[in-house]
Design a protein around this motif. Structure first.
Motif, PDB file in Angstrom:
ATOM      1  N   ASN A  17       0.818  -1.204   0.000  1.00  0.00           N
ATOM      2  CA  ASN A  17       0.000   0.000   0.000  1.00  0.00           C
ATOM      3  C   ASN A  17       0.856   1.259   0.000  1.00  0.00           C
ATOM      4  OD1 ASN A  17      -1.814   2.211   1.373  1.00  0.00           O
ATOM      5  ND2 ASN A  17      -3.199   0.611   0.623  1.00  0.00           N
ATOM      6  N   LEU A  18       1.987   1.214   0.682  1.00  0.00           N
ATOM      7  CA  LEU A  18       2.885   2.376   0.698  1.00  0.00           C
ATOM      8  C   LEU A  18       3.591   2.552  -0.643  1.00  0.00           C
ATOM      9  CD1 LEU A  18       4.449   2.060   4.263  1.00  0.00           C
ATOM     10  CD2 LEU A  18       2.937   3.882   3.450  1.00  0.00           C
ATOM     11  N   SER A  19       3.772   1.453  -1.382  1.00  0.00           N
ATOM     12  CA  SER A  19       4.408   1.525  -2.698  1.00  0.00           C
ATOM     13  C   SER A  19       3.703   0.585  -3.664  1.00  0.00           C
ATOM     14  CB  SER A  19       5.886   1.144  -2.605  1.00  0.00           C
ATOM     15  OG  SER A  19       6.446   0.987  -3.899  1.00  0.00           O
ATOM     16  N   ARG A  20       3.327   1.107  -4.829  1.00  0.00           N
ATOM     17  CA  ARG A  20       2.669   0.287  -5.842  1.00  0.00           C
ATOM     18  C   ARG A  20       3.665  -0.475  -6.719  1.00  0.00           C
ATOM     19  NH1 ARG A  20      -0.258   5.318  -6.248  1.00  0.00           N
ATOM     20  NH2 ARG A  20      -2.282   5.116  -5.216  1.00  0.00           N
ATOM     21  N   TYR A  21       4.934  -0.341  -6.420  1.00  0.00           N
ATOM     22  CA  TYR A  21       5.966  -0.908  -7.281  1.00  0.00           C
ATOM     23  C   TYR A  21       6.673  -2.059  -6.573  1.00  0.00           C
ATOM     24  CZ  TYR A  21       4.984   3.369  -9.791  1.00  0.00           C
ATOM     25  OH  TYR A  21       4.342   4.369 -10.459  1.00  0.00           O
ATOM     26  N   ASP A  22       7.298  -2.903  -7.363  1.00  0.00           N
ATOM     27  CA  ASP A  22       8.005  -4.051  -6.810  1.00  0.00           C
ATOM     28  C   ASP A  22       9.107  -3.593  -5.859  1.00  0.00           C
ATOM     29  OD1 ASP A  22       6.440  -5.750  -8.273  1.00  0.00           O
ATOM     30  OD2 ASP A  22       7.882  -5.953  -9.924  1.00  0.00           O
ATOM     31  N   ILE A  23       9.268  -4.327  -4.778  1.00  0.00           N
ATOM     32  CA  ILE A  23      10.367  -4.066  -3.864  1.00  0.00           C
ATOM     33  C   ILE A  23      11.655  -4.592  -4.484  1.00  0.00           C
ATOM     34  CG2 ILE A  23      11.342  -4.675  -1.617  1.00  0.00           C
ATOM     35  CD1 ILE A  23       8.524  -4.713  -0.504  1.00  0.00           C
ATOM     36  N   VAL A  24      12.706  -3.812  -4.426  1.00  0.00           N
ATOM     37  CA  VAL A  24      13.989  -4.186  -5.014  1.00  0.00           C
ATOM     38  C   VAL A  24      14.929  -4.641  -3.905  1.00  0.00           C
ATOM     39  CG1 VAL A  24      16.000  -3.347  -6.288  1.00  0.00           C
ATOM     40  CG2 VAL A  24      13.700  -2.545  -6.902  1.00  0.00           C
ATOM     41  N   ASP A  25      15.467  -5.839  -4.076  1.00  0.00           N
ATOM     42  CA  ASP A  25      16.516  -6.327  -3.176  1.00  0.00           C
ATOM     43  C   ASP A  25      17.803  -5.601  -3.565  1.00  0.00           C
ATOM     44  OD1 ASP A  25      18.340  -7.653  -1.629  1.00  0.00           O
ATOM     45  OD2 ASP A  25      17.588  -9.655  -2.080  1.00  0.00           O
ATOM     46  N   PHE A  26      18.042  -4.484  -2.910  1.00  0.00           N
ATOM     47  CA  PHE A  26      19.066  -3.553  -3.377  1.00  0.00           C
ATOM     48  C   PHE A  26      20.469  -4.157  -3.313  1.00  0.00           C
ATOM     49  CE2 PHE A  26      21.201   0.779  -2.938  1.00  0.00           C
ATOM     50  CZ  PHE A  26      21.060   1.061  -4.281  1.00  0.00           C
ATOM     51  N   ASN A  27      20.729  -4.995  -2.328  1.00  0.00           N
ATOM     52  CA  ASN A  27      22.060  -5.596  -2.212  1.00  0.00           C
ATOM     53  C   ASN A  27      22.406  -6.448  -3.421  1.00  0.00           C
ATOM     54  OD1 ASN A  27      21.765  -4.496   0.310  1.00  0.00           O
ATOM     55  ND2 ASN A  27      22.604  -6.232   1.406  1.00  0.00           N
ATOM     56  N   LYS A  28      21.387  -6.997  -4.089  1.00  0.00           N
ATOM     57  CA  LYS A  28      21.611  -7.887  -5.221  1.00  0.00           C
ATOM     58  C   LYS A  28      21.334  -7.208  -6.554  1.00  0.00           C
ATOM     59  CE  LYS A  28      20.369 -11.973  -2.484  1.00  0.00           C
ATOM     60  NZ  LYS A  28      19.442 -13.128  -2.351  1.00  0.00           N
ATOM     61  N   ASP A  29      21.018  -5.934  -6.532  1.00  0.00           N
ATOM     62  CA  ASP A  29      20.650  -5.234  -7.764  1.00  0.00           C
ATOM     63  C   ASP A  29      21.915  -4.850  -8.529  1.00  0.00           C
ATOM     64  OD1 ASP A  29      18.630  -4.097  -9.471  1.00  0.00           O
ATOM     65  OD2 ASP A  29      19.351  -2.141  -8.828  1.00  0.00           O
ATOM     66  N   ALA A  30      22.064  -5.382  -9.736  1.00  0.00           N
ATOM     67  CA  ALA A  30      23.313  -5.218 -10.484  1.00  0.00           C
ATOM     68  C   ALA A  30      23.320  -3.986 -11.373  1.00  0.00           C
ATOM     69  CB  ALA A  30      23.572  -6.464 -11.332  1.00  0.00           C
ATOM     70  N   GLY A  31      22.208  -3.307 -11.524  1.00  0.00           N
ATOM     71  CA  GLY A  31      22.146  -2.196 -12.463  1.00  0.00           C
ATOM     72  C   GLY A  31      22.433  -0.849 -11.819  1.00  0.00           C
ATOM     73  N   VAL A  32      22.249   0.186 -12.634  1.00  0.00           N
ATOM     74  CA  VAL A  32      22.344   1.573 -12.177  1.00  0.00           C
ATOM     75  C   VAL A  32      20.951   2.174 -12.354  1.00  0.00           C
ATOM     76  CG1 VAL A  32      23.441   3.819 -12.472  1.00  0.00           C
ATOM     77  CG2 VAL A  32      24.756   1.717 -12.867  1.00  0.00           C
ATOM     78  N   ARG A  33      20.237   2.311 -11.255  1.00  0.00           N
ATOM     79  CA  ARG A  33      18.857   2.806 -11.302  1.00  0.00           C
ATOM     80  C   ARG A  33      18.860   4.323 -11.173  1.00  0.00           C
ATOM     81  NH1 ARG A  33      14.712  -0.682 -10.312  1.00  0.00           N
ATOM     82  NH2 ARG A  33      15.339  -2.858 -10.175  1.00  0.00           N
ATOM     83  N   CYS A  34      18.150   4.975 -12.083  1.00  0.00           N
ATOM     84  CA  CYS A  34      18.082   6.434 -12.059  1.00  0.00           C
ATOM     85  C   CYS A  34      16.661   6.868 -11.717  1.00  0.00           C
ATOM     86  CB  CYS A  34      18.510   7.011 -13.405  1.00  0.00           C
ATOM     87  SG  CYS A  34      20.274   6.744 -13.721  1.00  0.00           S
ATOM     88  N   HIS A  35      16.544   7.690 -10.677  1.00  0.00           N
ATOM     89  CA  HIS A  35      15.267   8.192 -10.201  1.00  0.00           C
ATOM     90  C   HIS A  35      15.324   9.715 -10.121  1.00  0.00           C
ATOM     91  CE1 HIS A  35      13.496   4.304  -8.779  1.00  0.00           C
ATOM     92  NE2 HIS A  35      14.766   3.958  -8.722  1.00  0.00           N
ATOM     93  N   PRO A  36      14.187  10.383 -10.270  1.00  0.00           N
ATOM     94  CA  PRO A  36      14.181  11.844 -10.143  1.00  0.00           C
ATOM     95  C   PRO A  36      14.406  12.307  -8.713  1.00  0.00           C
ATOM     96  CG  PRO A  36      11.943  11.019 -10.355  1.00  0.00           C
ATOM     97  CD  PRO A  36      12.855   9.843 -10.594  1.00  0.00           C
ATOM     98  N   ARG A  37      14.234  11.396  -7.758  1.00  0.00           N
ATOM     99  CA  ARG A  37      14.436  11.728  -6.350  1.00  0.00           C
ATOM    100  C   ARG A  37      14.726  10.436  -5.594  1.00  0.00           C
ATOM    101  NH1 ARG A  37      13.158  15.698  -2.629  1.00  0.00           N
ATOM    102  NH2 ARG A  37      12.471  15.024  -0.567  1.00  0.00           N
ATOM    103  N   ILE A  38      15.702  10.494  -4.710  1.00  0.00           N
ATOM    104  CA  ILE A  38      16.021   9.337  -3.869  1.00  0.00           C
ATOM    105  C   ILE A  38      16.178   9.816  -2.437  1.00  0.00           C
ATOM    106  CG2 ILE A  38      17.697   7.526  -3.345  1.00  0.00           C
ATOM    107  CD1 ILE A  38      18.344   7.288  -6.256  1.00  0.00           C
ATOM    108  N   VAL A  39      15.478   9.133  -1.535  1.00  0.00           N
ATOM    109  CA  VAL A  39      15.623   9.376  -0.096  1.00  0.00           C
ATOM    110  C   VAL A  39      16.329   8.164   0.494  1.00  0.00           C
ATOM    111  CG1 VAL A  39      14.424   9.783   2.085  1.00  0.00           C
ATOM    112  CG2 VAL A  39      13.516  10.769  -0.038  1.00  0.00           C
ATOM    113  N   VAL A  40      17.393   8.411   1.223  1.00  0.00           N
ATOM    114  CA  VAL A  40      18.155   7.337   1.859  1.00  0.00           C
ATOM    115  C   VAL A  40      17.971   7.456   3.366  1.00  0.00           C
ATOM    116  CG1 VAL A  40      20.393   6.207   2.083  1.00  0.00           C
ATOM    117  CG2 VAL A  40      19.834   7.468  -0.008  1.00  0.00           C
ATOM    118  N   GLY A  41      17.394   6.419   3.976  1.00  0.00           N
ATOM    119  CA  GLY A  41      17.154   6.443   5.408  1.00  0.00           C
ATOM    120  C   GLY A  41      15.679   6.639   5.725  1.00  0.00           C
TER     121      GLY A  41
END
Length: 573
Positions: A318-342
């Motif tokens: 409900n908080l996110s309509r998109y697939d959760i990404v297992d970031f530790n295993k993500d091999a690509g370079v994801r580009c977003h218009p905004r990123i919040v860390v933490g």
């Protein structure tokens, strides 16, 4: 008869006229010669200067066009989407590695080539491009040499006075450093917020910010933060957040995927697996951080816990309509218009409305949770009152009436009730229907939330099981049994305050030393039994040992009975 003028007199008269014409012709000839000589000199000087500037300042020539001037004053376009020419993960890691090892000089040397390549000019065509630029300068259509010289002089003066876009850009690079994107000032959490060209590289646990050209500095900035709401937990690895310098920006790893929505990077580990910490450390902070996006946000999760995703999947979905990404295993370079860390966190299991985007409260959170789990709307009363609305004889537990239902949560390891049958009998004798449960980590919240909603009272010893009070209805009661050891303060700040904020009835029962198994284990004269304050003064570790880990509860049901009657009266009000 008039005599004709003599030849001598005619010659004398014509002499001044001939001399004037000759003088005029001589002056005109000198003027023409002077103009041609001057024109030739100017042409030679211009050709020489044009050749010099064409070979040494090719980048300036390329930037003198209106299109390039616009490009200097506009933010850079977003990185291209993934394609067959996109670099692989090794190249992305290599670019990050180059930046981390200080290869700024090498990057600076390639600045011109990179900018030309941005114009789709292959490196092998470099000389041809320079020749074309020089030719365009000498073959200026519909312009005179003097006009071209004026334009060049204006360009040089503009650069000299620092009015050119490139000059200003240089001032930015060598002036003040770029604005920080991370805030480390809160005692509970660190947070980084990047708007613009933000690139996430999961395998390196790295978030890169590529500033607009005009804001790039000679030096970048770098932070390493723990991407959860408890910044001092040793169990959480750090995520690197880096603002790239001007040179580093030119060799930043290319995007392998473009995303239109923001991203939130956070950790699922730490003290999770305890329901109180699940909510206090992750779910409530995630609600504070991400709820305002209304689902239009993607979660990049470090140290992803599959059991957590499964247990709280309705909340996360409900908080996110998109697939959760297992970031530790993500091999690509994801580009977003905004990123919040933490994740933002205001206090233990709490929300400060003044610090949330839409003034959310803990009551709003409880209503939000109830809605996610499809529980009855808040307009309904507590269950036993709703069930007895149309029945005669009131709601006092008489014949044909439903009794208030009390869910008795028993802990599995410590602070558990050791006389459950006796307690259950006392609860029933006081006029309640009793349901005894021992929640497990793998319970299905979809079903359990409905079981809690069907109850009017949630009873348990101070501990994680009481976190299920989020599923209670307004005006239902939480009955908290406070263990021995001066734990009233903890009981209030971890559960009591929250219950009142969520419009629940908070009732607490503090046991005596004799109701603690510490009395049986150590005897009445042991400091843990006779003088809890002396234990707490020796540090929290000792208090944790005795009162949180070693203690169980044997309720004196006779002493406890008045509290049960108090709860019943409270529900009937």
């Amino acid at each position: 008869m008039t005599a004709d003028p003599s030849p001598s007199s005619s010659s004398a008269a014509a002499a001044p006229s001939v001399k004037g014409v000759a003088r005029a012709l001589s002056q005109h000839h000198r003027a023409v010669v002077g103009f041609l000589f001057g024109f030739f000199v100017i042409l030679v000087l211009y050709t020489t200067a044009s050749g010099q500037f064409g070979t040494t300042n090719t980048i300036v020539a390329l930037r003198s066009t209106p299109a390039e001037q616009n490009a200097r004053t506009s933010p850079p376009p977003p990185p291209p989407p993934a394609s067959s020419s996109a670099p692989n993960n090794n190249s992305a890691q290599g670019a990050v590695h180059d930046m981390e090892n200080g290869k700024k000089d090498e990057a600076a040397k390639t600045m011109g080539q990179v900018r030309i390549e941005d114009k789709n000019v292959p490196g092998t065509e470099m000389n041809k491009t320079i020749d074309n630029v020089q030719t365009n300068r000498t073959d200026l259509s519909s312009q005179t040499v003097n006009e071209a010289s004026d334009r060049m002089e204006e360009e040089l003066i503009r650069q000299e006075l620092g009015q050119d876009g490139d000059k200003n850009e240089s001032n930015v690079k060598h002036g003040a450093p770029p604005k920080p994107v991370c805030d480390l000032s809160d005692p509970r959490y660190d947070i980084c917020e990047i708007s613009g060209d933000a690139r996430a590289i999961g395998v390196n646990r790295t978030i890169l910010y590529v500033p607009p050209t005009a804001e790039r500095g000679a030096d970048g900035q770098e932070w390493a933060i723990k991407d959860q709401s408890r910044k001092y937990l040793e169990y959480i690895e750090k995520v690197k957040v880096k603002t790239l310098s001007a040179a580093e920006s030119l060799v930043a790893p290319e995007c392998t995927s473009q995303h239109a929505v923001p991203a939130v990077v956070f950790a699922m580990n730490g003290l999770t697996s305890n329901p109180w910490h699940d909510f206090s450390d992750v779910i409530v902070p995630l609600f504070i951080t991400a709820r305002a996006y209304d689902g239009e946000v993607q979660f990049l999760v470090t140290d992803l816990q599959p059991w957590f995703v499964d247990k709280y999947r309705l909340i996360l979905a409900n908080l996110s309509r998109y697939d959760i990404v297992d970031f530790n295993k993500d091999a690509g370079v994801r580009c977003h218009p905004r990123i919040v860390v933490g994740l933002r966190s205001h206090r233990d299991l709490g929300i400060d409305p003044a610090r949330t985007p839409r003034n959310y409260t803990l009551l709003d959170f409880r209503m939000y949770i109830r809605d996610i789990f499809s529980l009855p709307p808040d307009g309904l009363g507590i269950p036993y009152k709703e069930a007895n609305k149309n029945a005669s004889g009131g709601v006092d537990g008489g014949t044909g009436k439903r009794k208030p239902r009390l869910m008795l949560i028993n802990r599995g390891r410590n602070r558990k009730f050791v006389n459950i049958p006796e307690i259950s009998a006392a609860v029933q004798a006081a006029g309640f229907e009793v349901v005894v449960v021992e929640p497990r980590r793998d319970l299905r919240l979809e079903e359990f939330s409905k079981a809690v909603d069907s109850c009017d009272v949630l009873m348990g010893a101070h501990g994680a099981g009481l976190t299920n009070f989020f599923f209670l209805r307004t005006d239902a009661a939480m009955l908290q049994v406070v263990p021995w050891g001066h734990m009233e303060h903890s009981a209030m700040i971890f559960y009591g305050v929250q219950a009142k904020e969520m419009r629940l009835r908070d009732v607490e029962y503090s046991i005596t030393a004799e109701e603690s198994t510490l009395y049986e284990k150590y005897g009445k004269d042991h400091p843990a039994v006779s003088d809890p304050e002396s234990i707490h003064k020796q540090g929290w570790q000792l208090g944790m040992k005795y009162y949180w880990l070693e203690q169980d509860i044997r309720l004196n049901v006779t002493r406890f009975a008045p509290t049960l009657h108090q709860v019943l009266r409270t529900l009937q009000e």
